[in-house]
Design a protein around this motif. Structure first.
Motif, short mmCIF file in Angstrom:
data_model
loop_
_atom_site.label_atom_id
_atom_site.label_comp_id
_atom_site.label_asym_id
_atom_site.label_seq_id
_atom_site.Cartn_x
_atom_site.Cartn_y
_atom_site.Cartn_z
N SER A 26 5.52 -2.79 9.95
CA SER A 26 6.35 -3.56 8.97
C SER A 26 6.85 -2.68 7.97
O SER A 26 6.14 -1.53 7.44
N GLU A 27 7.89 -2.97 7.29
CA GLU A 27 8.21 -2.21 6.03
C GLU A 27 7.20 -2.31 4.82
O GLU A 27 6.94 -1.36 4.10
N ASP A 28 6.60 -3.59 4.68
CA ASP A 28 5.74 -3.71 3.81
C ASP A 28 4.46 -2.88 3.95
O ASP A 28 3.76 -2.35 2.95
N TYR A 29 4.05 -2.55 5.15
CA TYR A 29 3.00 -1.79 5.53
C TYR A 29 3.01 -0.59 5.14
O TYR A 29 2.15 0.22 4.45
N VAL A 30 4.38 0.07 5.53
CA VAL A 30 4.64 1.36 4.71
C VAL A 30 4.81 1.72 3.24
O VAL A 30 4.02 2.56 2.74
N SER A 31 5.41 0.62 2.63
CA SER A 31 5.15 0.35 1.19
C SER A 31 3.94 0.50 0.68
O SER A 31 3.82 1.19 -0.39
N GLN A 32 2.81 -0.35 1.19
CA GLN A 32 1.40 -0.15 0.94
C GLN A 32 0.75 1.03 1.12
O GLN A 32 0.09 1.68 0.38
N ILE A 33 1.17 1.81 2.23
CA ILE A 33 0.56 3.21 2.45
C ILE A 33 1.03 3.98 1.37
O ILE A 33 0.39 4.69 0.77
N GLU A 34 2.45 4.03 1.05
CA GLU A 34 3.13 4.90 0.12
C GLU A 34 2.37 4.55 -1.41
O GLU A 34 2.32 5.54 -2.26
N ARG A 35 1.93 3.45 -1.68
CA ARG A 35 1.46 3.14 -3.11
C ARG A 35 -0.02 3.33 -3.07
O ARG A 35 -0.67 3.34 -4.12
N GLY A 36 -0.31 3.84 -1.76
CA GLY A 36 -2.10 3.94 -1.81
C GLY A 36 -2.90 2.83 -1.59
O GLY A 36 -4.17 2.59 -1.78
N ALA A 37 -2.33 1.40 -1.34
CA ALA A 37 -2.87 0.41 -0.92
C ALA A 37 -3.73 0.29 0.13
O ALA A 37 -4.43 -0.58 0.52
N LYS A 38 -3.04 1.20 1.20
CA LYS A 38 -3.63 0.97 2.60
C LYS A 38 -3.56 2.49 2.95
O LYS A 38 -2.91 3.25 2.45
N THR A 39 -4.78 2.73 3.92
CA THR A 39 -4.78 4.31 4.46
C THR A 39 -4.22 4.06 5.99
O THR A 39 -4.87 3.17 6.90
N PRO A 40 -3.49 5.09 6.37
CA PRO A 40 -2.91 4.88 7.90
C PRO A 40 -3.94 5.25 8.88
O PRO A 40 -4.79 6.11 8.45
N THR A 41 -3.97 4.68 9.90
CA THR A 41 -4.61 5.39 11.16
C THR A 41 -4.27 6.47 11.55
O THR A 41 -3.16 7.09 11.14
N VAL A 42 -5.13 7.40 12.06
CA VAL A 42 -4.74 8.52 12.66
C VAL A 42 -3.81 8.82 13.67
O VAL A 42 -2.65 9.67 13.54
N GLY A 43 -3.54 7.68 14.46
CA GLY A 43 -2.62 7.48 15.27
C GLY A 43 -1.22 7.32 14.61
O GLY A 43 -0.02 7.94 14.87
#
Length: 403
Positions: free
Chosen positions: A34-51
């Motif tokens: 989701s777009e929100d998920y990318v946004s959270q990653i860019e804000r440092g709120a989530k860490t992406p999986t390796v994949g």
């Protein structure tokens, strides 16, 4: 206490996304999130999986290393001198030979080096102290024993070479030198073929598969693993190490599948091939692959994490007794994977708990693992007041913040 100047994965993702003139919506759509998920990653709120990190790298046309960035411990010289020294020695092929080579003593040193890597909590520090000289002596041995009648000594020297390059492949990968890791994997294959040992040849391809995955070459890794599995087929019915090695290669093929976006193929390979092999052979460490039921279940947990199925991943984790693994690194990885699964569910208390467990089993791994550092960085930004002191103490211990 001041924050580290180390740039987070999310900030790097935003930098390269904007540089490629792609919106969050476009990147999210291509990555299947989701777009929100990318946004959270860019804000440092989530860490992406390796994949997912590999997907972002392909979408933006940059290497994964560009998104991971260069951590402070590399910039301040803690790691680079060791990597540079290993590279120099590999390029010189050990320098001139002189004294007689003691293959028995050299075998003891190679096995001891592997023991450090798989069982020591200070494996980076202790390994850096012994790997360069060991590499030189192994390369000298590989150039010796060329006279008529020294065939067996020559094969043993080749076995020592392949085993040492196996070790350097994983060490170099962990310190962020994928170029050196790929070189070591290539040398391992060349040495393995000189041993006339199909098991070591298969192990060398297992090694190559891992570094290809790390370089976003999942399709090539899959081809490498499947080719090696085919080569082993005449011996697999013998069971034992042959079956275990085949099972380890199926794990590589499984990871390659999920990195290409096919989680169902990954699950099938684990269920139909890797798990039956592990159940038949039990816990083992053929060619230092740490193959056995525990490792298969760890891979199953990782597949669910990369597929975004955190509930299923945690369910699998509940059935894993990680203390049965012969590798301390695998135990540390288990706790880090658990932390990532809980990060997907926004359970910060559980993330902190498992990061601290990872630190207890492998303090240096936590310091050098970039995704782990990003998990801690995320906690720093959003931790509740009751957790702040613990999170900051952890961040300080791994060098993420300075006092």
């Amino acid at each position: 206490m001041s924050e580290s100047v180390e740039i987070g994965i999310g900030e790097r993702l935003r930098f390269y996304r904007q540089g490629r003139r792609k919106t969050q919506a476009v990147v999210a759509g291509l990555a299947g999130v989701s777009e929100d998920y990318v946004s959270q990653i860019e804000r440092g709120a989530k860490t992406p999986t390796v994949g997912l990190l590999h997907k972002f790298a392909r979408i933006l046309g940059v290497p994964v290393s560009a998104l991971l960035g260069e951590p402070q411990f590399e910039r301040n010289g803690t790691i680079h001198p060791v990597a540079s020294e290993l590279h120099r020695r590999m390029m010189s092929f050990g320098g001139p030979s002189g004294e007689a080579v003691d293959l028995v003593e050299l075998r003891q040193r190679v096995d001891a080096a592997w023991a450090i890597w798989q069982t020591s909590q200070r494996r980076y520090t202790e390994g850096a102290e012994v790997f360069p000289e060991l590499l030189t002596d192994v390369q000298v041995a590989a150039r010796s024993f060329r006279a008529f009648g020294e065939v067996e000594q020559r094969r043993e020297a080749a076995r020592l070479s392949s085993d040492t390059y196996f070790l350097l492949r994983t060490f170099a990968k962990r310190i962020g030198r994928t170029d050196l890791s790929l070189l070591a994997a290539d040398r391992a294959i060349a040495a393995a073929y000189e041993t006339d040992d199909p098991l070591r040849v298969a192990g060398a391809h297992w090694n190559l598969g891992h570094i290809l995955i790390a370089q976003s070459e999942a399709e090539a890794a899959e081809e490498t693993a499947m080719h090696a599995i085919e080569e082993l087929k005449p011996n697999v019915d013998s069971g034992g190490d042959w079956l275990a090695m085949s099972g380890a290669l199926w794990l590589v093929a499984s990871v390659a599948s999920v990195r290409q976006g096919d989680a169902w193929a990954a699950r099938d390979r684990l269920r139909e091939h890797a798990l039956p092999a592990a159940e038949a052979t039990g816990e083992g460490n053929v060619m230092w692959t740490v193959f056995g039921p525990t490792n298969v279940h760890l891979h199953a947990m990782s597949v669910e994490m990369e597929a975004g199925e955190s509930a299923e991943g945690l369910s699998i984790a509940d059935r894993i007794d990680v203390t049965s693994s012969p590798s301390l690194e695998r135990q540390t990885t288990f706790y880090l994977e658990l932390a990532r699964l809980h990060d997907q569910r926004r359970d910060d208390a559980a993330v902190l708990l498992h990061l601290m467990s990872a630190e207890a089993s492998g303090p240096e791994d936590l310091r050098y693992n970039l995704l782990a550092r990003d998990l801690v960085r995320g906690l720093l930004k959003r931790a509740r007041p009751s957790m702040t002191l613990q999170v900051r103490a952890l961040a300080k211990r791994i060098g993420l913040v300075a006092s």
